[in-house]
Write an enzyme that holds these catalytic residues in place. Structure first.
Site, PDB file in Angstrom:
ATOM      1  N   ASN A  56       0.850  -1.199   0.000  1.00 37.09           N
ATOM      2  CA  ASN A  56       0.000   0.000   0.000  1.00 37.09           C
ATOM      3  C   ASN A  56       0.880   1.242   0.000  1.00 37.09           C
ATOM      4  O   ASN A  56       2.106   1.146   0.014  1.00 37.09           O
ATOM      5  CB  ASN A  56      -0.949  -0.028   1.197  1.00 37.09           C
ATOM      6  CG  ASN A  56      -0.185  -0.124   2.494  1.00 37.09           C
ATOM      7  OD1 ASN A  56       0.602   0.751   2.822  1.00 37.09           O
ATOM      8  ND2 ASN A  56      -0.376  -1.222   3.213  1.00 37.09           N
ATOM      9  N   ASP A 101      -3.969  -6.291   4.953  1.00 38.82           N
ATOM     10  CA  ASP A 101      -4.998  -7.106   5.602  1.00 38.82           C
ATOM     11  C   ASP A 101      -4.942  -8.556   5.129  1.00 38.82           C
ATOM     12  O   ASP A 101      -5.275  -9.471   5.866  1.00 38.82           O
ATOM     13  CB  ASP A 101      -6.386  -6.517   5.316  1.00 38.82           C
ATOM     14  CG  ASP A 101      -6.581  -5.196   6.038  1.00 38.82           C
ATOM     15  OD1 ASP A 101      -6.044  -5.067   7.160  1.00 38.82           O
ATOM     16  OD2 ASP A 101      -7.236  -4.296   5.487  1.00 38.82           O
ATOM     17  N   LYS A 104     -11.063  -3.711  18.965  1.00 45.66           N
ATOM     18  CA  LYS A 104      -9.696  -4.203  19.136  1.00 45.66           C
ATOM     19  C   LYS A 104      -9.226  -4.075  20.580  1.00 45.66           C
ATOM     20  O   LYS A 104      -8.097  -4.440  20.898  1.00 45.66           O
ATOM     21  CB  LYS A 104      -8.740  -3.441  18.204  1.00 45.66           C
ATOM     22  CG  LYS A 104      -9.093  -3.580  16.720  1.00 45.66           C
ATOM     23  CD  LYS A 104      -7.935  -3.187  15.820  1.00 45.66           C
ATOM     24  CE  LYS A 104      -8.362  -3.144  14.363  1.00 45.66           C
ATOM     25  NZ  LYS A 104      -7.245  -3.256  13.436  1.00 45.66           N
TER      26      LYS A 104
END
Ligand code: C5P
Length: 400
Positions: A210, A277, A339
């Protein structure tokens, strides 16, 4: 303002503003600091060593090879003695010599030999301050973690008006106090930062990744180190120098990043990495040929490193990042809860927003269970200092 017991090594270089050095020494001592003065030979044309000796209460040092002085506190001992090295005024010539890493006089040698933070208060004609060479040198010094106090804009000794005036002694004392306070905020705290992208290999020559540059994470690591923390930075592939005082571990894939994080104990975890991911279920052992008209990649989820850290039995104070393109607060708060984080820093990476990925500037909104804060658009390094200040405030007030 309190600098009680702090050891300040004041370097005075040869500019007209050196006439303010005795007043600066007096103001520093008034706040409780101990001051020792080192001059360059040129400085002595502007301010008498005897005046500086009288106000500091110590002999002034000017020579690297001075047998009498070295028999007392030698230059290495002096470099170790300092809690802060302040060079005021700092001339264009001194900034050039400091940025080149020279050690051809006592002051530059001390700057190389000290582990203390170094701050410079530039003072020069505006043209000299704006000269390409000075701009470059100052940029290098900033990159190495040297602090800049000023310069201010205004009337100059040469009759011109513009940037290049040294800050006034009282303003410099305030800057010193701010820096020394900030440098103790995370003293004794082990901070682990993840940064940059990860690369997930498709075959020996291709990968999925990315646009993360790693700048935000590197700035956070630098700011945490400047706040006195022992910082480990686990970084994906980036093109950035390691910030001063930071221990760096280089990784490539998310799995490697997870393993490096797993191996490191910490009190405070800040996950800025843009972890991929998904990864290919299996990387092809040989380069994939373009023989097929269509290619389907099978991907599997990577471990969530941040959530893993937050779920540790003896969990550190855990801070995550959230890059969002819409409904910033809703998504960030959802991540905070899901999370199990203590804090989350969210940034808008939609095409309409300024900053974010691969940019030198950024803005952040911070959320924690019962509060929030906003840090406006600014240079990522400055932003990181404000972020670390906020994190350390929350870290210090955590229930234990
Ligand atoms: O879920 P999302 O990727 O948006 O969460 C972003 C936050 O989670 C960041 O702090 C990032 O560093 C962390 N993260 C992680 N491991 C992953 C994915 C994200 O540590 N596999």
């Amino acid at each position: 303002m309190n600098l009680q017991g702090k050891h300040i090594l004041l370097g005075v270089t040869g500019g007209i503003a050196a006439y303010k050095a005795p007043a600066l020494v007096r103001e520093l001592r008034r706040t409780g600091a101990e001051v020792r003065v080192v001059t360059t030979p040129a400085a002595q044309a502007f301010v008498a060593p005897l005046s500086l000796q009288a106000v500091s209460g110590h002999p002034v040092r000017g020579e690297l090879f001075d047998p009498a002085a070295e028999a007392g506190m030698d230059h290495i001992a002096l470099a170790r003695w300092a809690d802060l090295v302040l060079v005021a005024p700092a001339t264009a010539n001194f900034l050039a010599r400091l940025s080149a890493g020279l050690a051809d006089d006592l002051l530059t040698t001390l700057c190389l030999a000290t582990a203390a933070p170094i701050a410079v208060a530039p003072a020069m004609n505006r043209q000299m301050w704006q000269a390409a060479a000075t701009v470059h040198n100052v940029g290098l010094l900033r990159e190495r973690g040297v602090h800049l106090f000023g310069p201010a804009e205004g009337e100059q000794a040469c009759g011109e008006t513009g940037p290049g005036r040294m800050l006034e002694p009282l303003e410099l004392v305030t800057c010193c106090a701010g820096l020394l306070m900030a440098s103790e905020r995370l003293a004794g705290v082990r901070v682990l930062v993840t940064a940059g992208p990860t690369r997930e290999a498709l075959d020996p020559v291709r990968y999925i990744s990315n646009r993360s540059s790693g700048r935000m994470g590197f700035a956070v690591a630098e700011a945490a180190a400047a706040a006195g923390a022992a910082v480990t930075l686990v970084s994906g592939p980036v093109d950035l120098p390691t910030p001063p005082g930071v221990q760096r571990v280089d990784v490539v894939s998310a799995a490697e990043m997870a393993a490096a994080v797993e191996a490191c104990d910490c009190d405070l975890f800040i996950g800025t990495a843009a972890v991929a991911d998904y990864r290919p279920v299996a990387a092809a052992p040989e380069k994939i040929k373009k023989s097929a008209a269509r290619l389907t990649l099978e991907l599997e989820r990577n471990p969530d490193i941040l959530a893993g850290v937050a779920a540790r039995p003896a969990r550190p104070f855990t801070v995550g990042f959230a890059a969002e393109t819409e409904q910033l607060e809703t998504h960030a708060r959802d991540k905070l809860a899901r999370k199990g984080l203590d804090m989350i820093a969210a940034n808008d990476v939609s095409p309409r927003a300024e900053g974010g990925f691969d940019s030198a500037v950024n803005a952040l909104r911070l959320f924690w269970a019962d509060g929030e804060a906003t840090l406006p658009l600014q240079d990522k390094r400055q932003l990181a200092h404000e972020l670390v200040q906020l994190i350390s405030d929350r870290y210090r007030s955590r229930p234990v």
